[in-house]
Design an enzyme around this catalytic site. Structure first.
Site, PDB file in Angstrom:
ATOM      1  N   VAL A   1     -43.333  10.312 -45.456  1.00 16.63           N
ATOM      2  CA  VAL A   1     -43.761   9.377 -44.410  1.00 16.63           C
ATOM      3  C   VAL A   1     -45.023   9.878 -43.702  1.00 16.63           C
ATOM      4  O   VAL A   1     -45.974   9.114 -43.471  1.00 16.63           O
ATOM      5  CB  VAL A   1     -42.617   9.116 -43.396  1.00 16.63           C
ATOM      6  CG1 VAL A   1     -43.059   8.123 -42.338  1.00 16.63           C
ATOM      7  CG2 VAL A   1     -41.374   8.607 -44.110  1.00 16.63           C
TER       8      VAL A   1
ATOM      9  N   ILE B   1     -39.251  -2.672 -41.936  1.00 15.45           N
ATOM     10  CA  ILE B   1     -38.842  -3.968 -41.360  1.00 15.45           C
ATOM     11  C   ILE B   1     -38.990  -3.931 -39.843  1.00 15.45           C
ATOM     12  O   ILE B   1     -38.441  -3.041 -39.199  1.00 15.45           O
ATOM     13  CB  ILE B   1     -37.357  -4.282 -41.678  1.00 15.45           C
ATOM     14  CG1 ILE B   1     -37.072  -4.145 -43.167  1.00 15.45           C
ATOM     15  CG2 ILE B   1     -36.977  -5.659 -41.172  1.00 15.45           C
ATOM     16  CD1 ILE B   1     -35.582  -4.224 -43.508  1.00 15.45           C
TER      17      ILE B   1
ATOM     18  N   LYS C   1     -28.174   4.562 -37.687  1.00 16.07           N
ATOM     19  CA  LYS C   1     -29.008   3.375 -37.495  1.00 16.07           C
ATOM     20  C   LYS C   1     -28.308   2.303 -36.658  1.00 16.07           C
ATOM     21  O   LYS C   1     -28.935   1.703 -35.780  1.00 16.07           O
ATOM     22  CB  LYS C   1     -29.423   2.822 -38.861  1.00 16.07           C
ATOM     23  CG  LYS C   1     -30.428   3.749 -39.569  1.00 16.07           C
ATOM     24  CD  LYS C   1     -30.613   3.372 -41.017  1.00 16.07           C
ATOM     25  CE  LYS C   1     -31.666   4.227 -41.695  1.00 16.07           C
ATOM     26  NZ  LYS C   1     -31.687   4.047 -43.160  1.00 16.07           N
TER      27      LYS C   1
HETATM   28  N1  HSE Z   1     -31.874   7.427 -47.110  1.00 15.88           N
HETATM   29  C1  HSE Z   1     -32.295   6.272 -46.401  1.00 15.88           C
HETATM   30  C2  HSE Z   1     -31.872   5.017 -47.166  1.00 15.88           C
HETATM   31  C3  HSE Z   1     -33.787   6.329 -46.219  1.00 15.88           C
HETATM   32  O1  HSE Z   1     -31.412   5.138 -48.313  1.00 15.88           O
HETATM   33  O2  HSE Z   1     -31.941   3.924 -46.634  1.00 15.88           O
HETATM   34  C4  HSE Z   1     -34.328   5.472 -45.125  1.00 15.88           C
HETATM   35  O3  HSE Z   1     -33.779   5.724 -43.882  1.00 15.88           O
END
Ligand code: HSE
Length: 397
Positions: free
Chosen positions: A12, A131, A200
């Site tokens: 990133v 996104i 998340k």
């Molecule tokens: N390991 C995470 C995924 C990467 O597979 O979505 C992105 O956060």
């Protein structure tokens, strides 16, 4: 000219550098002034890089440089990233991150410091990669009571499940392919056991409620228990199976969990395949929204990071809408109180009829399956103690 620094020149971080170089004129136009990378902190050797002079291994070179007002943290992990972020915010610099682990664990503390110092801590790239979902939740749906946020928040598991459905792969084979293609890590625990999605959904529900959702409270179950036989049942039922981060608000309280769910084929989430992510948001005024795109990868994730940098160049002062505060435990609805319908596989039907009042059974290779009425997880746990189920999967609602 706005000078930025990057901490961590991995996938990133190097993507951020490339966007700043490649889209220089676009960035200048959108931000209202030129943005340039002044320093890159990474412990590895980049002496062969074409701009080797930008690299340093000394954090103080960033911290003490008054010209650098925005720092991008793309190093990941907690230990160093926590110390660096705290020191940078305390010194009056804004920080942009893609580090969901750090945001989920320490976001509340960083927002407090950002407020004190009148700077910003932004994290669009921490959920859903490229996104846009953090900013729409913070800004565009502000007129709503957000009653539900649910979605496919992990690309690796979505790739594995897609392969299991499309190619009849076993979980183990699909995981091996994902590892070969670089989608899954050598140690896939964080992805396949739902830990990444847990972070998340914690971030999303913290943003929605303005109060920190501690990851430890979020029940997380991954996809290791999903078998080819579950896939076959799902198809008979007109469903697919996805790992879903699911949060809702009720009576001023919040719930969040992560688990594989059966998704009816008429739900838009069922057609989100491979490494793509999708987040569905339900507001009491706007109704259903869906955000879809690449949830990982160099350019998409870096695109979200640079979007945050541009936002800070435009508006460098603390903005409360992206922040959340510490919360008490009574704010969180325990997983046992979640109400849903469940798909249950059993070896024989008699006990299931007696305990669940089940009538309609689907036959599989070696067992049977039925779907419960709406019950709480607590009720489910009491009842299944009597029937020794082969597997249980929650239905998406
Ligand atoms: N390991 C995470 C995924 C990467 O597979 O979505 C992105 O956060």
């Amino acid at each position: 000219m706005k000078k930025i620094a990057i901490i961590g020149f991995g996938v990133v971080g190097s993507g951020v550098y490339e966007i700043v170089r490649q889209n220089k004129d676009i960035l200048t136009k959108k931000a209202g002034e030129e943005i340039d990378v002044k320093r890159i902190l990474d412990i590895r050797d980049f002496s062969a890089h074409e701009e080797a002079n930008l690299f340093t291994k000394d954090f103080n070179e960033l911290l003490n440089d008054d010209e650098i007002s925005i720092v991008v943290e793309t190093m990941g992990g907690i230990k160093f990233a926590y110390d660096y972020t705290k020191a940078l915010l305390e010194s009056g610099k804004s920080v942009v991150t893609s580090n969901k682990e750090l945001v989920a664990a320490h976001g509340d503390e960083f927002f407090r410091i950002a407020k004190e110092k009148n700077v910003r801590y932004l994290y669009e790239a921490s959920v859903g990669g490229g996104i846009p979902v953090i900013r729409p939740l913070a800004n565009d749906v502000s007129a709503n009571d957000i009653v539900k946020v649910s979605g496919i928040l992990n690309g690796t598991t979505n790739y594995i499940l897609t392969k299991m459905f499309k190619e009849n792969s076993s979980f183990e084979d699909a995981l091996k392919t994902a590892q070969k293609l670089g989608y899954a890590e050598k140690d896939p625990t964080a992805d396949v056991d739902g830990i990444d999605a847990q972070r998340k959904i914690s971030i999303l529900m913290s943003l929605v409620t303005g109060k920190k959702i501690d990851c430890a409270l979020v029940n997380a179950k991954g996809i290791r228990t999903i078998t080819a036989e579950d896939v076959s049942y799902a198809e008979k039922l007109g469903c697919t199976i996805k790992l879903i981060g699911y949060g809702y608000t009720k009576d001023g309280k919040v719930s969040a969990s992560v688990e594989p769910m059966l998704i009816p084929k008429n739900c838009p989430l069922s057609s989100v395949e491979d490494v793509f992510n999708a987040v569905m948001v339900k507001g009491n005024m706007v109704d259903d929204l869906m955000f879809y795109g690449r949830g990982a990868g160099k350019s998409p994730t870096a695109s979200a990071v640079v979007g945050d940098v541009i936002d800070i160049v435009r508006s460098p002062e603390y903005n409360p809408y992206f922040s959340w505060e510490k919360s008490g435990e009574d704010f969180f609805i325990p997983y046992e109180e979640v109400t849903a319908r469940f798909f249950i596989r059993v070896k024989e039907t008699e006990k299931a009829k007696e305990v669940f009042g089940a009538e309609d059974f689907v036959s599989g290779k070696d067992d049977f399956a039925f779907i419960t009425n709406e019950i709480t997880v607590r009720q489910l746990r009491e009842k299944i103690a009597e029937i020794s189920p082969v597997n249980i999967i929650r239905l998406y609602n």
